[in-house]
Write an enzyme that holds these catalytic residues in place. Sequence first.
Site, PDB file in Angstrom:
ATOM      1  N   HIS A 173     -51.157  24.229  54.468  1.00 57.20           N
ATOM      2  CA  HIS A 173     -49.694  24.194  54.355  1.00 57.20           C
ATOM      3  C   HIS A 173     -49.129  22.910  54.954  1.00 57.20           C
ATOM      4  CE1 HIS A 173     -48.990  26.517  58.411  1.00 57.20           C
ATOM      5  NE2 HIS A 173     -48.919  25.224  58.619  1.00 57.20           N
ATOM      6  N   ASP A 208     -38.818  22.214  59.706  1.00 60.69           N
ATOM      7  CA  ASP A 208     -38.737  23.672  59.636  1.00 60.69           C
ATOM      8  C   ASP A 208     -38.301  24.288  60.964  1.00 60.69           C
ATOM      9  OD1 ASP A 208     -41.093  22.963  60.937  1.00 60.69           O
ATOM     10  OD2 ASP A 208     -42.407  23.763  59.405  1.00 60.69           O
ATOM     11  N   ASN A 220     -54.668  26.327  56.410  1.00 62.76           N
ATOM     12  CA  ASN A 220     -54.680  26.783  55.013  1.00 62.76           C
ATOM     13  C   ASN A 220     -54.084  25.729  54.080  1.00 62.76           C
ATOM     14  OD1 ASN A 220     -51.975  26.910  55.616  1.00 62.76           O
ATOM     15  ND2 ASN A 220     -51.743  29.112  55.294  1.00 62.76           N
ATOM     16  N   GLU A 243     -46.367  27.511  52.333  1.00 63.79           N
ATOM     17  CA  GLU A 243     -47.644  28.215  52.367  1.00 63.79           C
ATOM     18  C   GLU A 243     -48.309  28.198  50.987  1.00 63.79           C
ATOM     19  OE1 GLU A 243     -48.816  29.090  55.111  1.00 63.79           O
ATOM     20  OE2 GLU A 243     -47.353  30.042  56.429  1.00 63.79           O
TER      21      GLU A 243
HETATM   22  C1  F6R Z   1     -44.487  22.310  61.883  1.00 66.20           C
HETATM   23  C2  F6R Z   1     -45.156  22.133  60.603  1.00 66.20           C
HETATM   24  C3  F6R Z   1     -46.486  22.740  60.343  1.00 66.20           C
HETATM   25  C4  F6R Z   1     -47.566  22.150  61.245  1.00 66.20           C
HETATM   26  C5  F6R Z   1     -48.926  22.772  60.951  1.00 66.20           C
HETATM   27  C6  F6R Z   1     -49.990  22.267  61.892  1.00 66.20           C
HETATM   28  O1  F6R Z   1     -43.224  21.667  61.880  1.00 66.20           O
HETATM   29  O2  F6R Z   1     -44.612  21.499  59.769  1.00 66.20           O
HETATM   30  O3  F6R Z   1     -46.831  22.535  58.997  1.00 66.20           O
HETATM   31  O4  F6R Z   1     -47.620  20.766  61.047  1.00 66.20           O
HETATM   32  O5  F6R Z   1     -48.837  24.156  61.073  1.00 66.20           O
HETATM   33  O6  F6R Z   1     -49.697  22.707  63.186  1.00 66.20           O
HETATM   34  P1  F6R Z   1     -50.522  22.169  64.453  1.00 66.20           P
HETATM   35  O7  F6R Z   1     -50.166  20.741  64.580  1.00 66.20           O
HETATM   36  O8  F6R Z   1     -49.992  22.977  65.610  1.00 66.20           O
HETATM   37  O9  F6R Z   1     -51.944  22.396  64.147  1.00 66.20           O
END
Ligand code: F6R
Length: 238
Positions: free
Chosen positions: A135, A67, A133, A140
């Site tokens: 995701h 992403d 959450n 989301e």
């Molecule tokens: C980012 C992504 C997100 C993160 C998630 C956890 O490329 O795919 O889904 O993996 O938001 O983020 P952290 O590792 O910062 O807790």
Amino acid sequence: MLVHVYPAEELTCRAAAFLFAAQLTQKPDSVFGFATGSTPIPCYKDLISFYEQGLLDFSQVISFNLDEYCGIAQDHPSSYHRFMHENLFSHINIPKENIHIPNSMGVDACERYDKAIEQAGGIDLQLLGIGKNGHIGFNEPDDAFSCGTHIVKLTESTIAANARFFKDEKDVPRTAISMGISSIMACHSIVLIATGESKAKAVYDTLNGPINPHVPASILRLHPNATFLLDQDAASML
Ligand code: F6R
């Protein structure tokens, strides 16, 4: 699905690095899917160290990132382009032209990204983190699972969680481009890392709740080759 629990964050991420190293050793032209965020940083450090020791060669690797934010330049300090270059790509010998990070510019940006993954033969091993959450990527919680690469409106909880990477919460982009749930489920193998107590509820809901789009990661239970690597804190509610 495999679930492994490790005593510390560092070991959890090293286990992920080992999976990437094994995949690369067996298939030097592997197609890797990478994630950003805080979670994978120790894994990327280990991959850099394996490369520096001469254990790994990334010269034939093709990569796709999950992403990217919409509306910020590639060289913006908080862009995922910048993150990947600083935390991995500039330290290993992956050719620049083999690196793919979604870019929301152009009407067919999403279709082009999906086509590029298809032309590369699909993703051999996809790394995932998980949001508080539930995701994955920027998929989301929603009433339905998403399909291919698409533009997403970020939730307030994700905006708040990601504000730490920006000067101010109001600077966090409100939209992003993300590989979809179908794109993720099409990867040949998946490794999800979750570390820290703040992920315990999401991990519990993912592994023990119903498989449903309000906990996007729960669908990974249907993937034939998904591995969850958890530290003790992230596994504390299991
Ligand atoms: C980012 C992504 C997100 C993160 C998630 C956890 O490329 O795919 O889904 O993996 O938001 O983020 P952290 O590792 O910062 O807790």
